[in-house]
Design an enzyme around this catalytic site. Structure first.
Site, PDB file in Angstrom:
ATOM      1  N   HIS A  66       0.823  -1.213   0.000  1.00 35.40           N
ATOM      2  CA  HIS A  66       0.000   0.000   0.000  1.00 35.40           C
ATOM      3  C   HIS A  66       0.857   1.263   0.000  1.00 35.40           C
ATOM      4  O   HIS A  66       0.541   2.228   0.700  1.00 35.40           O
ATOM      5  CB  HIS A  66      -0.925   0.006   1.211  1.00 35.40           C
ATOM      6  CG  HIS A  66      -1.965  -1.066   1.193  1.00 35.40           C
ATOM      7  ND1 HIS A  66      -2.989  -1.093   0.288  1.00 35.40           N
ATOM      8  CD2 HIS A  66      -2.120  -2.163   1.975  1.00 35.40           C
ATOM      9  CE1 HIS A  66      -3.758  -2.159   0.512  1.00 35.40           C
ATOM     10  NE2 HIS A  66      -3.251  -2.824   1.530  1.00 35.40           N
ATOM     11  N   ARG A  77       6.584  -6.136   3.870  1.00 35.58           N
ATOM     12  CA  ARG A  77       5.209  -6.612   3.643  1.00 35.58           C
ATOM     13  C   ARG A  77       5.005  -6.542   2.138  1.00 35.58           C
ATOM     14  O   ARG A  77       4.902  -5.458   1.557  1.00 35.58           O
ATOM     15  CB  ARG A  77       4.189  -5.739   4.384  1.00 35.58           C
ATOM     16  CG  ARG A  77       2.831  -6.457   4.565  1.00 35.58           C
ATOM     17  CD  ARG A  77       1.836  -6.134   3.485  1.00 35.58           C
ATOM     18  NE  ARG A  77       1.376  -4.782   3.600  1.00 35.58           N
ATOM     19  CZ  ARG A  77       0.323  -4.401   4.368  1.00 35.58           C
ATOM     20  NH1 ARG A  77      -0.375  -5.273   5.041  1.00 35.58           N
ATOM     21  NH2 ARG A  77      -0.031  -3.122   4.411  1.00 35.58           N
ATOM     22  N   ASP A 128      16.038 -11.405  -2.292  1.00 36.13           N
ATOM     23  CA  ASP A 128      17.326 -11.183  -2.961  1.00 36.13           C
ATOM     24  C   ASP A 128      17.859  -9.785  -2.682  1.00 36.13           C
ATOM     25  O   ASP A 128      19.081  -9.560  -2.670  1.00 36.13           O
ATOM     26  CB  ASP A 128      17.187 -11.381  -4.472  1.00 36.13           C
ATOM     27  CG  ASP A 128      17.077 -12.847  -4.867  1.00 36.13           C
ATOM     28  OD1 ASP A 128      17.417 -13.722  -4.050  1.00 36.13           O
ATOM     29  OD2 ASP A 128      16.641 -13.124  -6.006  1.00 36.13           O
ATOM     30  N   GLU A 158      -5.747 -11.317   8.191  1.00 39.89           N
ATOM     31  CA  GLU A 158      -6.561 -10.138   7.902  1.00 39.89           C
ATOM     32  C   GLU A 158      -7.836 -10.496   7.160  1.00 39.89           C
ATOM     33  O   GLU A 158      -8.389  -9.679   6.418  1.00 39.89           O
ATOM     34  CB  GLU A 158      -5.740  -9.105   7.128  1.00 39.89           C
ATOM     35  CG  GLU A 158      -4.998  -9.645   5.927  1.00 39.89           C
ATOM     36  CD  GLU A 158      -4.122  -8.599   5.266  1.00 39.89           C
ATOM     37  OE1 GLU A 158      -4.264  -7.402   5.591  1.00 39.89           O
ATOM     38  OE2 GLU A 158      -3.319  -8.981   4.400  1.00 39.89           O
ATOM     39  N   ASP A 192      -8.261  -4.783   7.424  1.00 36.78           N
ATOM     40  CA  ASP A 192      -8.778  -5.744   6.446  1.00 36.78           C
ATOM     41  C   ASP A 192      -9.588  -6.851   7.101  1.00 36.78           C
ATOM     42  O   ASP A 192     -10.522  -7.381   6.492  1.00 36.78           O
ATOM     43  CB  ASP A 192      -7.634  -6.329   5.626  1.00 36.78           C
ATOM     44  CG  ASP A 192      -7.211  -5.416   4.479  1.00 36.78           C
ATOM     45  OD1 ASP A 192      -8.076  -4.699   3.954  1.00 36.78           O
ATOM     46  OD2 ASP A 192      -6.033  -5.421   4.118  1.00 36.78           O
TER      47      ASP A 192
END
Length: 256
Positions: free
Chosen positions: A44, A69, A83, A147, A173
């Protein structure tokens, strides 16, 4: 074992925060507060993969661990942030064992997982792949984000999935999945949260929650409820809430 991994395995209290603003100064400022880890939110926010690598360097260079996240439970984005040097990932919207297993498999190399091999910052640009391979299969952190009400109903199978180090509740959520976005103080949402607490503690697993508010009283409340893996607010609330609080005092005193 990394400090966060160790604390999760021992159910010890650990406090981090959330970053959405794409600038290393934000990391450096937050590092002075005493957070143990920072999560970069690329689900987000406008943070891109190039910035993830840069910001992870600042997080780790300031003595904290860096989680990401990710945008979804998907192989390519997870291996790219790993990575780039992430200490682990928080995977959104994990609702059952199959999805939890997928998240683990995208982080770990065979034979544990299915992650493809690439050489980048995490592998010291090809000079220490063997060391990184051992680290990632034994030390990397995989957090399933709870969530959705379906995840609450399937919590035991998520918590007992091999390779899942812990879970963290996303209250906005979760309430949205119950038809009331953002209304996580409703009684039915509180009941769902209590189910999470009971089941997680019954299984002796770390109990995570994202405390969105920037007030210590909210953090303290969650600690008293038994949560021990806590993301405390996020960058723009720490910035904005303090500015609004102090300007409100000014306006009230001078009747502006």
């Amino acid at each position: 074992m990394g400090n966060l991994k160790s604390k999760l395995s021992e159910n010890e209290l650990t406090i981090g925060t959330w970053v959405t603003i794409n600038h290393p100064a934000v990391i450096e400022i937050l590092s002075s507060a005493g957070f143990e880890w920072i999560t970069l939110d690329i689900e987000h926010s406008a943070i891109n993969i190039e910035s993830v690598q840069n910001l992870l360097g600042h997080i780790q260079g300031n003595g904290m661990e860096g989680l990401v996240r990710v945008s979804k439970n998907e192989e390519v984005i997870i291996k790219r942030v790993m990575d780039a040097g992430a200490d682990g990932v928080i995977v959104p919207m994990v609702k059952n064992r199959e999805e939890a297993q997928k998240a683990v498999s995208y982080v770990k190399y065979p034979p544990i997982g299915k992650r493809g091999v690439g050489l980048s910052r995490a592998q010291k640009y090809g000079t220490d792949f063997d060391g990184y391979k051992e680290w990632t299969n034994n030390e990397s952190v995989v957090i399933a984000q709870i969530e959705h009400i379906e995840a609450v109903n399937n919590l035991e199978e998520i918590l007992t999935t091999d390779g899942i180090d812990g879970t963290i509740v996303g209250p906005y959520d979760l309430s949205a999945s119950m038809g009331h976005p953002g209304e996580y103080h409703r009684e039915d949402v509180k009941e769902a949260l209590q189910k999470v607490v009971h089941k997680t503690q019954e299984l002796n697993k770390p109990l995570g929650f994202h405390v969105v508010e920037s007030e210590y009283s909210e953090l303290r409340k969650r600690i008293k409820q038994g949560y021990n893996f806590l993301a405390f607010s996020l960058d723009f609330f720490f910035l904005g809430d303090k500015a609004r609080e102090e300007m409100t005092k000014f306006k009230n005193e001078f009747s502006l």
